[in-house]
Scaffold this motif. Sequence first.
Motif, PDB file in Angstrom:
ATOM      1  N   ARG A 102      -8.623  12.952 -13.501  1.00 45.15           N
ATOM      2  CA  ARG A 102      -7.425  13.760 -13.732  1.00 45.15           C
ATOM      3  C   ARG A 102      -6.214  12.864 -13.955  1.00 45.15           C
ATOM      4  N   LEU A 103      -6.062  11.830 -13.152  1.00 41.20           N
ATOM      5  CA  LEU A 103      -4.932  10.918 -13.333  1.00 41.20           C
ATOM      6  C   LEU A 103      -4.997  10.231 -14.687  1.00 41.20           C
ATOM      7  N   SER A 104      -6.187   9.880 -15.128  1.00 37.67           N
ATOM      8  CA  SER A 104      -6.343   9.176 -16.400  1.00 37.67           C
ATOM      9  C   SER A 104      -6.046  10.074 -17.596  1.00 37.67           C
ATOM     10  N   ARG A 105      -6.212  11.383 -17.454  1.00 37.35           N
ATOM     11  CA  ARG A 105      -5.933  12.304 -18.553  1.00 37.35           C
ATOM     12  C   ARG A 105      -4.454  12.600 -18.717  1.00 37.35           C
ATOM     13  N   ASP A 106      -3.707  12.520 -17.623  1.00 34.00           N
ATOM     14  CA  ASP A 106      -2.283  12.847 -17.665  1.00 34.00           C
ATOM     15  C   ASP A 106      -1.487  11.633 -18.155  1.00 34.00           C
ATOM     16  N   PRO A 107      -0.685  11.759 -19.223  1.00 32.99           N
ATOM     17  CA  PRO A 107       0.008  10.592 -19.790  1.00 32.99           C
ATOM     18  C   PRO A 107       0.899   9.852 -18.791  1.00 32.99           C
ATOM     19  N   GLU A 108       1.674  10.595 -17.986  1.00 32.46           N
ATOM     20  CA  GLU A 108       2.561   9.932 -17.024  1.00 32.46           C
ATOM     21  C   GLU A 108       1.769   9.182 -15.960  1.00 32.46           C
ATOM     22  N   SER A 109       0.748   9.838 -15.432  1.00 29.68           N
ATOM     23  CA  SER A 109      -0.064   9.201 -14.395  1.00 29.68           C
ATOM     24  C   SER A 109      -0.835   8.017 -14.960  1.00 29.68           C
ATOM     25  N   ARG A 110      -1.317   8.137 -16.185  1.00 28.82           N
ATOM     26  CA  ARG A 110      -2.063   7.045 -16.815  1.00 28.82           C
ATOM     27  C   ARG A 110      -1.191   5.800 -16.951  1.00 28.82           C
ATOM     28  N   ASP A 111       0.085   5.992 -17.309  1.00 27.85           N
ATOM     29  CA  ASP A 111       0.996   4.846 -17.401  1.00 27.85           C
ATOM     30  C   ASP A 111       1.220   4.212 -16.035  1.00 27.85           C
ATOM     31  N   ILE A 112       1.262   5.024 -14.988  1.00 26.63           N
ATOM     32  CA  ILE A 112       1.448   4.494 -13.637  1.00 26.63           C
ATOM     33  C   ILE A 112       0.233   3.678 -13.217  1.00 26.63           C
ATOM     34  N   THR A 119       0.856  -1.185   0.000  1.00 25.78           N
ATOM     35  CA  THR A 119       0.000   0.000   0.000  1.00 25.78           C
ATOM     36  C   THR A 119       0.891   1.234   0.000  1.00 25.78           C
ATOM     37  N   ILE A 120       0.653   2.125  -0.962  1.00 19.79           N
ATOM     38  CA  ILE A 120       1.449   3.347  -1.108  1.00 19.79           C
ATOM     39  C   ILE A 120       0.542   4.539  -0.880  1.00 19.79           C
ATOM     40  N   SER A 121       0.966   5.413   0.023  1.00 17.35           N
ATOM     41  CA  SER A 121       0.156   6.587   0.352  1.00 17.35           C
ATOM     42  C   SER A 121       1.095   7.759   0.571  1.00 17.35           C
ATOM     43  N   GLY A 122       0.661   8.729   1.357  1.00 17.00           N
ATOM     44  CA  GLY A 122       1.519   9.868   1.554  1.00 17.00           C
ATOM     45  C   GLY A 122       0.997  10.788   2.636  1.00 17.00           C
ATOM     46  N   GLY A 123       1.367  12.036   2.366  1.00 14.80           N
ATOM     47  CA  GLY A 123       1.891  12.682   1.187  1.00 14.80           C
ATOM     48  C   GLY A 123       1.061  12.360  -0.060  1.00 14.80           C
ATOM     49  N   GLU A 124       1.560  12.817  -1.204  1.00 11.43           N
ATOM     50  CA  GLU A 124       0.882  12.563  -2.472  1.00 11.43           C
ATOM     51  C   GLU A 124       1.829  11.847  -3.440  1.00 11.43           C
ATOM     52  N   PRO A 125       1.638  10.530  -3.616  1.00  6.42           N
ATOM     53  CA  PRO A 125       2.540   9.776  -4.494  1.00  6.42           C
ATOM     54  C   PRO A 125       2.603  10.311  -5.920  1.00  6.42           C
ATOM     55  N   PHE A 126       1.488  10.813  -6.454  1.00  6.10           N
ATOM     56  CA  PHE A 126       1.470  11.265  -7.845  1.00  6.10           C
ATOM     57  C   PHE A 126       2.103  12.642  -8.028  1.00  6.10           C
ATOM     58  N   GLN A 127       2.635  13.226  -6.962  1.00  4.12           N
ATOM     59  CA  GLN A 127       3.468  14.417  -7.099  1.00  4.12           C
ATOM     60  C   GLN A 127       4.943  14.043  -7.212  1.00  4.12           C
ATOM     61  N   GLN A 128       5.236  12.746  -7.205  1.00  2.00           N
ATOM     62  CA  GLN A 128       6.577  12.222  -7.464  1.00  2.00           C
ATOM     63  C   GLN A 128       6.449  11.093  -8.492  1.00  2.00           C
ATOM     64  N   VAL A 129       5.997  11.448  -9.693  1.00  2.00           N
ATOM     65  CA  VAL A 129       5.645  10.409 -10.660  1.00  2.00           C
ATOM     66  C   VAL A 129       6.851   9.572 -11.088  1.00  2.00           C
ATOM     67  N   GLY A 130       8.024  10.199 -11.196  1.00  2.00           N
ATOM     68  CA  GLY A 130       9.205   9.438 -11.591  1.00  2.00           C
ATOM     69  C   GLY A 130       9.566   8.382 -10.577  1.00  2.00           C
ATOM     70  N   ALA A 131       9.589   8.776  -9.309  1.00  2.00           N
ATOM     71  CA  ALA A 131       9.917   7.835  -8.241  1.00  2.00           C
ATOM     72  C   ALA A 131       8.848   6.763  -8.106  1.00  2.00           C
ATOM     73  N   LEU A 132       7.570   7.162  -8.223  1.00  2.00           N
ATOM     74  CA  LEU A 132       6.482   6.199  -8.103  1.00  2.00           C
ATOM     75  C   LEU A 132       6.564   5.165  -9.217  1.00  2.00           C
ATOM     76  N   ARG A 133       6.809   5.620 -10.419  1.00  2.00           N
ATOM     77  CA  ARG A 133       6.907   4.679 -11.538  1.00  2.00           C
ATOM     78  C   ARG A 133       8.079   3.715 -11.349  1.00  2.00           C
ATOM     79  N   GLU A 134       9.237   4.234 -10.947  1.00  2.00           N
ATOM     80  CA  GLU A 134      10.402   3.371 -10.746  1.00  2.00           C
ATOM     81  C   GLU A 134      10.129   2.326  -9.665  1.00  2.00           C
ATOM     82  N   LEU A 135       9.478   2.751  -8.596  1.00  2.00           N
ATOM     83  CA  LEU A 135       9.149   1.826  -7.517  1.00  2.00           C
ATOM     84  C   LEU A 135       8.206   0.729  -8.017  1.00  2.00           C
ATOM     85  N   LEU A 136       7.158   1.112  -8.733  1.00  2.00           N
ATOM     86  CA  LEU A 136       6.176   0.126  -9.205  1.00  2.00           C
ATOM     87  C   LEU A 136       6.783  -0.801 -10.257  1.00  2.00           C
TER      88      LEU A 136
END
Length: 219
Positions: free
Chosen positions: A113-123, A72-89
């Motif tokens: 909003r997450l689905s519209r953003d290309p980086e977040s959508r990939d995550i 389980t990943i929470s925060g803080g806001e994980p999607f404000q660190q998309v690079g780190a979140l993607r690498e972790l996943l």
Amino acid sequence: MSGGGSVLLAKLHHPVTALGPGVRAGIWFQGCTLACPGCLSRDTWEADESHRVPVAAVLEWLAGLPVLDGVTISGGEPFQQVGALRELLEGLQEWRRSRALDILVYSGYVISRLSRDPESRDILKLCDAVVTGPYVERLNDGSPLRGSANQRLTPLSPLGRRRYETDEMDGRRMQVCVEDGAEGRRVYYIGIPRRGDMDRLSAVLDGAGVRAGEASWRL
């Protein structure tokens, strides 16, 4: 998978039994600009560089855990660190070939909003389920995995649908954790409190002669 990145990290904990099914690892990112009123984790809002650690170190910690049904990943806001979140996943994907390990991510952003953003959508493609939307204290309805009724629990994979299709656990759970550090003993809570739970807990502690110091939900 890209490697060598870092993440602002609030804390790691295992075992977690309050935020998803089974025995889980909890990962809390540090840094959030959403600032939802009533947030229990205000200590995770500041993007404090002293909390920066290599993503590889988090994956190494996970690899050493003896029992693990999910993360389980929470925060803080994980999607404000998309690079780190993607690498972790991405680092977790190799493990999922040999075990039914699910990934649940909490975000204060709505899923549209997450689905519209290309980086977040990939995550999102790397997650089994997400809980999305800002916390609204007056809508805290006691559901097991959502903080407030406006938030949305969305399964995103076959495993996610098996485990999260219905938002049903044995009610809300809270874990109380104690750790000793250089600045003294720290008590922190894992889970989603009901409205007024933290004030009631403080009253009980005061009645027992236990004096708490700074509380994150009152910062």
